[in-house]
Design a protein around this motif. Structure first.
Motif, short mmCIF file in Angstrom:
data_model
loop_
_atom_site.label_atom_id
_atom_site.label_comp_id
_atom_site.label_asym_id
_atom_site.label_seq_id
_atom_site.Cartn_x
_atom_site.Cartn_y
_atom_site.Cartn_z
N ILE A 199 13.26 3.93 -11.32
CA ILE A 199 14.30 4.79 -10.73
C ILE A 199 15.65 4.14 -11.07
CG2 ILE A 199 15.08 5.98 -8.63
CD1 ILE A 199 12.35 5.29 -7.37
N PRO A 200 16.03 4.17 -12.35
CA PRO A 200 17.23 3.44 -12.78
C PRO A 200 18.52 3.90 -12.11
CG PRO A 200 16.44 4.90 -14.52
CD PRO A 200 15.40 4.92 -13.43
N GLU A 201 18.53 5.11 -11.56
CA GLU A 201 19.73 5.61 -10.87
C GLU A 201 19.87 5.05 -9.46
OE1 GLU A 201 16.62 8.98 -10.48
OE2 GLU A 201 17.06 7.31 -11.82
N ALA A 202 18.85 4.32 -8.98
CA ALA A 202 18.89 3.76 -7.62
C ALA A 202 20.02 2.74 -7.51
CB ALA A 202 17.56 3.13 -7.27
N GLU A 203 20.79 2.87 -6.42
CA GLU A 203 21.91 1.96 -6.16
C GLU A 203 21.92 1.58 -4.69
OE1 GLU A 203 25.45 4.08 -7.22
OE2 GLU A 203 25.12 3.82 -9.36
N GLU A 204 22.59 0.49 -4.38
CA GLU A 204 22.75 0.10 -2.98
C GLU A 204 23.43 1.23 -2.21
OE1 GLU A 204 24.68 -3.74 -2.96
OE2 GLU A 204 23.03 -4.62 -4.12
N LEU A 205 22.99 1.43 -1.00
CA LEU A 205 23.43 2.46 -0.06
C LEU A 205 22.79 3.83 -0.31
CD1 LEU A 205 27.21 1.59 0.42
CD2 LEU A 205 25.23 0.77 1.72
N ASP A 206 21.99 3.98 -1.37
CA ASP A 206 21.29 5.25 -1.60
C ASP A 206 20.33 5.53 -0.45
OD1 ASP A 206 22.54 5.78 -3.98
OD2 ASP A 206 20.79 5.34 -5.24
N GLU A 207 20.15 6.81 -0.16
CA GLU A 207 19.23 7.24 0.88
C GLU A 207 17.78 6.95 0.48
OE1 GLU A 207 18.15 11.60 1.94
OE2 GLU A 207 19.86 11.03 3.19
N VAL A 208 16.99 6.56 1.48
CA VAL A 208 15.57 6.29 1.31
C VAL A 208 14.81 7.14 2.32
CG1 VAL A 208 13.75 4.54 1.46
CG2 VAL A 208 15.99 3.94 0.52
N ARG A 225 0.80 -1.23 0.00
CA ARG A 225 0.00 0.00 0.00
C ARG A 225 0.82 1.26 0.00
NH1 ARG A 225 -5.05 -0.08 3.74
NH2 ARG A 225 -5.49 1.40 2.13
N GLY A 226 1.88 1.27 0.75
CA GLY A 226 2.65 2.49 0.93
C GLY A 226 3.74 2.65 -0.11
N TRP A 227 4.54 3.67 0.09
CA TRP A 227 5.70 3.93 -0.77
C TRP A 227 6.72 4.71 0.02
CZ3 TRP A 227 1.07 6.50 -1.38
CH2 TRP A 227 1.10 7.89 -1.21
N VAL A 228 7.92 4.77 -0.52
CA VAL A 228 9.00 5.58 0.03
C VAL A 228 9.50 6.49 -1.09
CG1 VAL A 228 9.66 3.83 1.73
CG2 VAL A 228 10.80 3.88 -0.52
N LEU A 229 10.42 7.36 -0.77
CA LEU A 229 11.00 8.26 -1.77
C LEU A 229 12.48 7.94 -1.94
CD1 LEU A 229 9.33 11.59 -0.59
CD2 LEU A 229 8.56 10.05 -2.42
N ILE A 230 12.88 7.79 -3.20
CA ILE A 230 14.27 7.53 -3.54
C ILE A 230 14.61 8.43 -4.72
CG2 ILE A 230 15.95 5.82 -4.35
CD1 ILE A 230 14.13 3.66 -3.05
N HIS A 231 15.63 9.25 -4.57
CA HIS A 231 16.02 10.22 -5.61
C HIS A 231 14.82 11.10 -6.01
CE1 HIS A 231 20.10 8.83 -6.28
NE2 HIS A 231 19.65 7.60 -6.21
N GLY A 232 14.00 11.46 -5.02
CA GLY A 232 12.87 12.34 -5.27
C GLY A 232 11.72 11.69 -6.03
N LYS A 233 11.71 10.35 -6.09
CA LYS A 233 10.66 9.63 -6.82
C LYS A 233 10.01 8.60 -5.90
CE LYS A 233 13.27 10.11 -11.09
NZ LYS A 233 14.13 9.41 -12.04
N LYS A 234 8.72 8.31 -6.18
CA LYS A 234 7.99 7.32 -5.38
C LYS A 234 8.41 5.91 -5.76
CE LYS A 234 3.85 10.13 -4.79
NZ LYS A 234 2.41 10.22 -5.05
#
Length: 134
Positions: free
Chosen positions: A75-84, A47-56
């Motif tokens: 969000i193809p720029e998403a990588e391990e250790l990225d902020e959530v 149901r929910g979502w988070v934000l990664i690189h300003g995207k849902k």
């Protein structure tokens, strides 16, 4: 939080306990190390979502005790250790406590009070982050 793992799944693969979500396309799935043991409600499963690189990034499957998975395919720029961002602002997007509370069937005060002691706190004093209690 942050991304601890990203895995590419083919179409038709169940995600998380009980397989309550099944991929409908090739999907990049990111694991976030937060769960109901931290006070993040299980009722946000699927149901929910988070934000990664300003995207849902929508939650896929069940929120587990110590982790949950999100879709980062778009969000193809998403990588391990990225902020959530679990709640708050990331770029132009904002995920409010009110929204999370409504999605989880709680009221906002209950949502924030349920965040457990194992979640680190950052306090601000005179505009500067301090990590110990003030």
């Amino acid at each position: 939080s942050h991304i601890v793992y990203i895995k590419e799944l083919e179409e038709g693969v169940p995600v998380s306990y009980g397989g309550t979500f099944v991929t409908s396309r090739r999907t990049a799935v990111a694991t976030i190390p937060v769960g109901y043991g931290d006070g993040y409600p299980r009722s946000l499963s699927n149901r929910g979502w988070v934000l990664i690189h300003g995207k849902k990034a929508p939650i896929l499957g069940r929120v587990c005790m110590d982790q949950f998975m999100v879709d980062v395919t778009d969000i193809p720029e998403a990588e391990e250790l990225d902020e959530v961002t679990l709640m708050g602002r990331d770029g132009e997007e904002f995920l409010s406590v009110d929204t999370l509370a409504e999605l989880s069937g709680r009221f906002p005060y209950e949502f924030v009070c349920d965040i457990g002691k194992r979640v680190p706190r950052v306090y601000y004093q005179d505009g500067r982050a301090v990590f110990d209690r003030i």
